[in-house]
Design a protein around this motif. Structure first.
Motif, PDB file in Angstrom:
ATOM      1  N   VAL A 235       1.163  -0.982   0.156  1.00  0.00           N
ATOM      2  CA  VAL A 235      -0.014  -0.056   0.143  1.00  0.00           C
ATOM      3  C   VAL A 235       0.737   1.555   0.153  1.00  0.00           C
ATOM      4  O   VAL A 235       0.598   1.876  -0.484  1.00  0.00           O
ATOM      5  N   LEU A 236       1.617   1.273   0.943  1.00  0.00           N
ATOM      6  CA  LEU A 236       2.789   2.174   1.115  1.00  0.00           C
ATOM      7  C   LEU A 236       3.202   2.291  -0.369  1.00  0.00           C
ATOM      8  O   LEU A 236       3.766   3.635  -0.627  1.00  0.00           O
ATOM      9  N   ALA A 237       4.406   1.562  -0.995  1.00  0.00           N
ATOM     10  CA  ALA A 237       5.087   2.225  -1.813  1.00  0.00           C
ATOM     11  C   ALA A 237       4.193   1.761  -2.912  1.00  0.00           C
ATOM     12  O   ALA A 237       4.633   3.236  -3.964  1.00  0.00           O
ATOM     13  N   GLY A 238       2.905   1.236  -3.209  1.00  0.00           N
ATOM     14  CA  GLY A 238       2.267   1.226  -4.669  1.00  0.00           C
ATOM     15  C   GLY A 238       1.583   3.219  -4.380  1.00  0.00           C
ATOM     16  O   GLY A 238       1.544   3.698  -5.758  1.00  0.00           O
ATOM     17  N   SER A 239       1.216   3.918  -3.713  1.00  0.00           N
ATOM     18  CA  SER A 239      -0.060   4.217  -3.435  1.00  0.00           C
ATOM     19  C   SER A 239       0.953   5.878  -3.274  1.00  0.00           C
ATOM     20  O   SER A 239      -0.255   6.603  -3.653  1.00  0.00           O
ATOM     21  N   PHE A 240       1.787   5.342  -2.551  1.00  0.00           N
ATOM     22  CA  PHE A 240       2.760   6.493  -2.009  1.00  0.00           C
ATOM     23  C   PHE A 240       3.849   6.858  -2.891  1.00  0.00           C
ATOM     24  O   PHE A 240       4.931   7.532  -2.794  1.00  0.00           O
ATOM     25  N   ASN A 241       4.370   5.675  -3.775  1.00  0.00           N
ATOM     26  CA  ASN A 241       6.013   6.064  -4.736  1.00  0.00           C
ATOM     27  C   ASN A 241       7.178   6.307  -3.469  1.00  0.00           C
ATOM     28  O   ASN A 241       7.814   6.581  -4.153  1.00  0.00           O
ATOM     29  N   LEU A 242       7.090   4.702  -2.003  1.00  0.00           N
ATOM     30  CA  LEU A 242       8.376   5.198  -1.264  1.00  0.00           C
ATOM     31  C   LEU A 242       8.868   3.786  -1.963  1.00  0.00           C
ATOM     32  O   LEU A 242       8.691   3.189  -2.122  1.00  0.00           O
ATOM     33  N   PRO A 243      10.349   4.391  -1.186  1.00  0.00           N
ATOM     34  CA  PRO A 243      11.198   3.308  -1.831  1.00  0.00           C
ATOM     35  C   PRO A 243      11.279   1.790  -1.122  1.00  0.00           C
ATOM     36  O   PRO A 243      10.539   2.731   0.150  1.00  0.00           O
ATOM     37  N   HIS A 244      11.508   0.894  -1.607  1.00  0.00           N
ATOM     38  CA  HIS A 244      10.645  -0.176  -1.503  1.00  0.00           C
ATOM     39  C   HIS A 244      11.464  -1.062  -0.371  1.00  0.00           C
ATOM     40  O   HIS A 244      10.741  -0.896   0.847  1.00  0.00           O
ATOM     41  N   MET A 301       7.051  10.047   2.776  1.00  0.00           N
ATOM     42  CA  MET A 301       5.286   9.933   3.295  1.00  0.00           C
ATOM     43  C   MET A 301       4.765  11.198   3.172  1.00  0.00           C
ATOM     44  O   MET A 301       4.940  11.711   4.391  1.00  0.00           O
ATOM     45  N   PRO A 302       3.788  11.146   3.174  1.00  0.00           N
ATOM     46  CA  PRO A 302       3.091  12.181   3.432  1.00  0.00           C
ATOM     47  C   PRO A 302       1.939  12.010   4.519  1.00  0.00           C
ATOM     48  O   PRO A 302       1.630  10.626   4.236  1.00  0.00           O
ATOM     49  N   GLU A 303       2.362  13.197   5.561  1.00  0.00           N
ATOM     50  CA  GLU A 303       1.546  11.697   7.129  1.00  0.00           C
ATOM     51  C   GLU A 303      -0.154  12.956   6.409  1.00  0.00           C
ATOM     52  O   GLU A 303      -0.765  11.623   7.191  1.00  0.00           O
ATOM     53  N   ASP A 304      -0.257  13.518   5.112  1.00  0.00           N
ATOM     54  CA  ASP A 304      -1.925  13.197   5.684  1.00  0.00           C
ATOM     55  C   ASP A 304      -2.636  12.125   4.552  1.00  0.00           C
ATOM     56  O   ASP A 304      -3.564  11.871   4.035  1.00  0.00           O
ATOM     57  N   GLY A 305      -1.269  11.290   4.127  1.00  0.00           N
ATOM     58  CA  GLY A 305      -1.847  10.025   3.536  1.00  0.00           C
ATOM     59  C   GLY A 305      -1.852   8.709   4.704  1.00  0.00           C
ATOM     60  O   GLY A 305      -2.361   8.005   3.730  1.00  0.00           O
ATOM     61  N   LEU A 306      -1.747   8.995   5.943  1.00  0.00           N
ATOM     62  CA  LEU A 306      -2.420   7.838   6.395  1.00  0.00           C
ATOM     63  C   LEU A 306      -3.322   7.665   6.400  1.00  0.00           C
ATOM     64  O   LEU A 306      -3.084   5.779   6.507  1.00  0.00           O
ATOM     65  N   ASP A 307      -4.521   8.345   6.475  1.00  0.00           N
ATOM     66  CA  ASP A 307      -5.303   7.941   6.926  1.00  0.00           C
ATOM     67  C   ASP A 307      -6.354   6.285   5.087  1.00  0.00           C
ATOM     68  O   ASP A 307      -6.721   5.358   5.365  1.00  0.00           O
ATOM     69  N   LYS A 308      -5.307   7.499   4.114  1.00  0.00           N
ATOM     70  CA  LYS A 308      -5.771   6.375   3.567  1.00  0.00           C
ATOM     71  C   LYS A 308      -5.146   4.977   2.519  1.00  0.00           C
ATOM     72  O   LYS A 308      -5.892   4.294   2.807  1.00  0.00           O
ATOM     73  N   ALA A 309      -3.965   4.968   3.141  1.00  0.00           N
ATOM     74  CA  ALA A 309      -3.216   4.354   3.718  1.00  0.00           C
ATOM     75  C   ALA A 309      -3.965   3.463   4.881  1.00  0.00           C
ATOM     76  O   ALA A 309      -4.397   1.682   4.176  1.00  0.00           O
TER      77      ALA A 309
END
Length: 345
Positions: A235-244, A301-309
């Protein structure tokens, strides 16, 4: 002992220093007359050199998280150039693109890892499209052969080696939680964790043992179901493009703590492999000792993306020892974002 089913992985493994010299022989053994050598742009020079060695064509265009549009371009290149097999050189990005091509063409694959990703030992493919990462398992995804050559890790940056190693350990940790696990998987998992935990602090001096551990951990991932840890990381990598690898390293102690009271036997094996009394504390201490990142906020990671994640994670959960509770997952993500201690509640 509980009844179980164990199907040995079909992938042929060649392990040892200097074994990359056997790549051309192995490619021919797999019936490749004109293979495509896949790598990332960062490894373009090595990709070209290997392509010459195996009599193939270099394709150094793999990117992180295996975007579908990148795969479609690669498949078009395959069809236009008479390609008949895939040789993947690199980490998870290169292996992922090779697997995605093989899924669509049923070509044989030879993978030559240059990290501890472990995906070369699985029939799992994660693809990203429209901001979502989805996974699937298919026999066509499983590589036919892997060459593990520790000499190829000499230029691996220490920081990436550490996070890549923790990523591999995460495969084994989840194998111990798996609903379809068995005694063989548990043995591989414990030994893989032990080998990596002992080797990673040694840096370059530990490459052989760390690569051995990564092979075992990848084999665990290829033999058992994924759980909460991989769900969150996808979820985190795919939706927010974080390094794997960094994402896996940060999430690992938190996801382990989430399952601690629901999987006591697994926790005992993890602790024993780490040589500590407590699995969660041991994972945290290992991460700290090797200088791995501990906060999602520090890797983009954007903090406002935690709920979406949290919402995505609970919408289609993987089998897990403890049911996925939205509030508890949100707390887990909050702690991982800020680099706080893992919550066992």
């Amino acid at each position: 002992m509980k009844p179980f089913v164990h199907v040995p992985l079909p992938t042929r493994v060649i392990f040892g220093r200097g074994r990359i010299a056997e790549a051309a022989t192995e490619a021919r053994r797999l019936g490749m007359a004109r293979p495509m050598v896949v790598a990332t742009p960062h490894q373009a020079a090595s990709c070209e050199e290997l392509a010459r060695a195996v009599g193939g064509t270099a394709y150094p265009y793999a990117v992180m998280h295996t975007p579908v549009d990148v795969t479609e371009k690669a498949v078009a290149f395959v069809l236009e150039n008479g390609i008949d097999g895939i040789v993947s050189l690199g980490g998870g990005s290169s292996t992922g693109l090779g697997k995605a091509i093989a899924l669509r063409t049923d070509f044989n694959q030879l993978v030559i890892p240059t990290s501890y990703a472990g995906s070369e030992m699985t029939d799992i493919l994660g693809e990203t499209e429209g901001g979502l990462k989805t996974t699937r398992r298919d026999a066509r995804i499983q590589p036919e052969a892997v060459i593990y050559d520790p000499d190829l890790l000499t230029t691996l940056p220490d920081a990436f080696a550490m996070t890549s190693g923790l990523n591999a350990i995460a495969h084994a940790v989840e194998g111990l939680f798996a609903t379809d696990g068995n005694p063989i998987v548990s043995l591989m998992a414990e030994e893989g964790i032990r080998a990596l935990a002992a080797a990673l602090p040694k840096g370059h001096a530990g490459h052989d043992d760390a690569l051995y551990g990564a092979w075992l951990c990848g084999s665990v991932l290829g033999s058992a179901a994924m759980a909460l840890h991989h769900k969150l990381c996808h979820v985190l990598a795919g939706s927010f493009n974080l390094p794997h690898a960094e994402t896996h390293a940060i999430v690992l102690p938190h996801a382990t703590a989430y399952n601690a009271t629901s999987a006591p036997e697994a926790m005992g094996r993890i602790a024993r492999a780490l040589g500590v009394k407590d699995a969660v504390d041991g994972l945290h201490s290992l991460s700290k000792a090797i200088g791995a990142p501990v906060a999602l906020k520090n890797i983009g990671m954007p903090e406002d993306g935690l709920d979406k994640a949290a919402d995505i994670a609970v919408s289609s959960p993987y089998p897990n020892p403890r049911p996925l509770e939205r509030a508890a997952i949100r707390t887990l993500l909050h702690n991982a974002y800020h680099g706080l201690p893992a919550d066992r509640g």
